[in-house]
Design a protein around this motif. Structure first.
Motif, PDB file in Angstrom:
ATOM      1  N   GLU A  83       0.838  -1.194   0.000  1.00 46.38           N
ATOM      2  CA  GLU A  83       0.000   0.000   0.000  1.00 46.38           C
ATOM      3  C   GLU A  83       0.877   1.249   0.000  1.00 46.38           C
ATOM      4  N   ALA A  84       0.442   2.282  -0.697  1.00 46.64           N
ATOM      5  CA  ALA A  84       1.190   3.543  -0.719  1.00 46.64           C
ATOM      6  C   ALA A  84       1.026   4.303   0.590  1.00 46.64           C
ATOM      7  N   VAL A  85      -0.140   4.151   1.216  1.00 47.05           N
ATOM      8  CA  VAL A  85      -0.434   4.845   2.464  1.00 47.05           C
ATOM      9  C   VAL A  85      -0.862   3.818   3.504  1.00 47.05           C
ATOM     10  N   LEU A  86      -0.217   3.844   4.670  1.00 49.02           N
ATOM     11  CA  LEU A  86      -0.607   2.973   5.770  1.00 49.02           C
ATOM     12  C   LEU A  86      -1.217   3.817   6.873  1.00 49.02           C
ATOM     13  N   THR A  87      -2.234   3.295   7.514  1.00 48.83           N
ATOM     14  CA  THR A  87      -2.844   3.967   8.646  1.00 48.83           C
ATOM     15  C   THR A  87      -2.391   3.260   9.917  1.00 48.83           C
ATOM     16  N   LEU A  88      -1.850   4.032  10.850  1.00 51.16           N
ATOM     17  CA  LEU A  88      -1.373   3.491  12.121  1.00 51.16           C
ATOM     18  C   LEU A  88      -2.110   4.157  13.267  1.00 51.16           C
ATOM     19  N   THR A  89      -1.998   3.572  14.430  1.00 50.18           N
ATOM     20  CA  THR A  89      -2.456   4.234  15.647  1.00 50.18           C
ATOM     21  C   THR A  89      -1.300   5.077  16.172  1.00 50.18           C
ATOM     22  N   THR A  90      -1.590   5.984  17.089  1.00 53.88           N
ATOM     23  CA  THR A  90      -0.511   6.792  17.654  1.00 53.88           C
ATOM     24  C   THR A  90       0.455   5.914  18.453  1.00 53.88           C
ATOM     25  N   GLU A  91      -0.060   4.862  19.060  1.00 51.97           N
ATOM     26  CA  GLU A  91       0.814   3.949  19.793  1.00 51.97           C
ATOM     27  C   GLU A  91       1.800   3.264  18.844  1.00 51.97           C
ATOM     28  N   GLU A  92       1.329   2.835  17.684  1.00 57.60           N
ATOM     29  CA  GLU A  92       2.210   2.211  16.701  1.00 57.60           C
ATOM     30  C   GLU A  92       3.234   3.212  16.164  1.00 57.60           C
ATOM     31  N   LEU A  93       2.840   4.480  16.023  1.00 54.57           N
ATOM     32  CA  LEU A  93       3.793   5.501  15.597  1.00 54.57           C
ATOM     33  C   LEU A  93       4.878   5.691  16.654  1.00 54.57           C
ATOM     34  N   HIS A  94       4.486   5.714  17.917  1.00 55.83           N
ATOM     35  CA  HIS A  94       5.477   5.830  18.985  1.00 55.83           C
ATOM     36  C   HIS A  94       6.423   4.634  18.994  1.00 55.83           C
ATOM     37  N   TRP A  95       5.896   3.445  18.745  1.00 58.34           N
ATOM     38  CA  TRP A  95       6.756   2.260  18.658  1.00 58.34           C
ATOM     39  C   TRP A  95       7.748   2.413  17.506  1.00 58.34           C
ATOM     40  N   LEU A  96       7.270   2.886  16.382  1.00 64.13           N
ATOM     41  CA  LEU A  96       8.134   3.076  15.220  1.00 64.13           C
ATOM     42  C   LEU A  96       9.233   4.095  15.514  1.00 64.13           C
ATOM     43  N   LEU A  97       8.866   5.195  16.173  1.00 58.99           N
ATOM     44  CA  LEU A  97       9.847   6.223  16.499  1.00 58.99           C
ATOM     45  C   LEU A  97      10.828   5.772  17.580  1.00 58.99           C
ATOM     46  N   ASP A  98      10.382   4.855  18.430  1.00 56.58           N
ATOM     47  CA  ASP A  98      11.259   4.326  19.475  1.00 56.58           C
ATOM     48  C   ASP A  98      12.166   3.216  18.966  1.00 56.58           C
ATOM     49  N   GLY A  99      11.920   2.729  17.757  1.00 49.95           N
ATOM     50  CA  GLY A  99      12.810   1.724  17.187  1.00 49.95           C
ATOM     51  C   GLY A  99      12.197   0.359  16.993  1.00 49.95           C
ATOM     52  N   SER A 100      10.923   0.198  17.256  1.00 51.30           N
ATOM     53  CA  SER A 100      10.273  -1.089  17.031  1.00 51.30           C
ATOM     54  C   SER A 100       9.028  -0.862  16.200  1.00 51.30           C
ATOM     55  N   THR A 101       8.394  -1.951  15.794  1.00 46.91           N
ATOM     56  CA  THR A 101       7.158  -1.845  15.028  1.00 46.91           C
ATOM     57  C   THR A 101       6.113  -2.748  15.644  1.00 46.91           C
ATOM     58  N   SER A 102       4.903  -2.567  15.231  1.00 46.45           N
ATOM     59  CA  SER A 102       3.838  -3.420  15.730  1.00 46.45           C
ATOM     60  C   SER A 102       3.852  -4.747  14.982  1.00 46.45           C
ATOM     61  N   ARG A 103       3.153  -5.705  15.500  1.00 45.51           N
ATOM     62  CA  ARG A 103       3.073  -7.005  14.834  1.00 45.51           C
ATOM     63  C   ARG A 103       2.377  -6.884  13.487  1.00 45.51           C
ATOM     64  N   ARG A 104       1.466  -5.921  13.389  1.00 50.17           N
ATOM     65  CA  ARG A 104       0.744  -5.737  12.135  1.00 50.17           C
ATOM     66  C   ARG A 104       1.698  -5.300  11.023  1.00 50.17           C
TER      67      ARG A 104
END
Length: 144
Positions: A83-104
Motif C-alpha cells: 500500500e502507498a499509504v498505511l494507517t497506524l495508531t498513535t501507539e504504533e507511531l510511537h513504537w516506530l519512532l522508538d525503534g520497534s514496530t507493531s506485529r501488524r
C-alpha cells in the motif's frame, strides 16, 4: 519524548521522500500521491531513502508543525507493505519512532533491544566475577 493524542489519525507514507525540501514538499505529496487533506487533524509520517530520518507533518489551527527525528547509529524499520499509504495508531507511531514496530507491520529487530543485548553481553564479560545467577540486569545501572 513527546506523546501524541490517542485520537489522532496517523498516516504513513511508505515510499521515501527528499528531505531537503521544507514543509511544502510533504504537503504536496499528501495531496497528490496520497490523496489526503494536509489540513485534517492527523499526523503524517515520512522517511528518507536511508531510513535514518523521519519527518512528521502536523497541522494545528494556526499552521504546520514539522518534526524531524534523526538516528545516529541505526535505521528506522519502515513497514513493508504494498500500500502507498498505511494507517497506524498513535501507539504504533510511537513504537516506530522508538525503534520497534507493531506485529501488524511485521516483527523486526529493534535497535533499542539490540543495544540493550550488547550492553548485557559487555557487562557480563567485564563483571563475571560479580555476576551471580540471581543478579538481574538493570538498564539504569548499565548507563552509570
Amino acid at each position: 519524548m513527546f506523546r501524541l493524542a490517542s485520537d489522532l489519525r496517523v498516516y504513513l507514507h511508505r515510499a521515501p521522500i527528499d528531505f531537503r525540501a521544507g514543509i511544502n514538499s510533504p504537503a504536496i505529496v499528501l495531496e497528490q500521491s496520497m490523496g489526503l487533506d494536509p489540513f485534517q487533524r492527523a499526523v503524517f509520517a515520512f522517511c528518507n531513502r536511508r531510513r535514518d530520518r523521519v519527518k512528521l507533518l502536523i497541522y494545528d489551527r494556526s499552521g504546520f508543525w514539522m518534526l524531524l527525528k534523526r538516528l545516529e547509529a541505526d535505521r528506522f524499520h519502515w513497514p513493508r507493505s504494498q500500500e502507498a499509504v498505511l494507517t497506524l495508531t498513535t501507539e504504533e507511531l510511537h513504537w516506530l519512532l522508538d525503534g520497534s514496530t507493531s506485529r501488524r507491520c511485521g516483527a523486526i529487530r529493534c535497535g533499542i533491544i539490540r543495544a540493550w543485548a550488547d550492553s548485557v553481553r559487555c557487562a557480563r564479560r567485564h563483571r563475571r566475577d560479580r555476576m551471580t545467577p540471581t543478579t538481574t540486569w538493570n538498564p539504569v545501572d548499565a548507563t552509570a
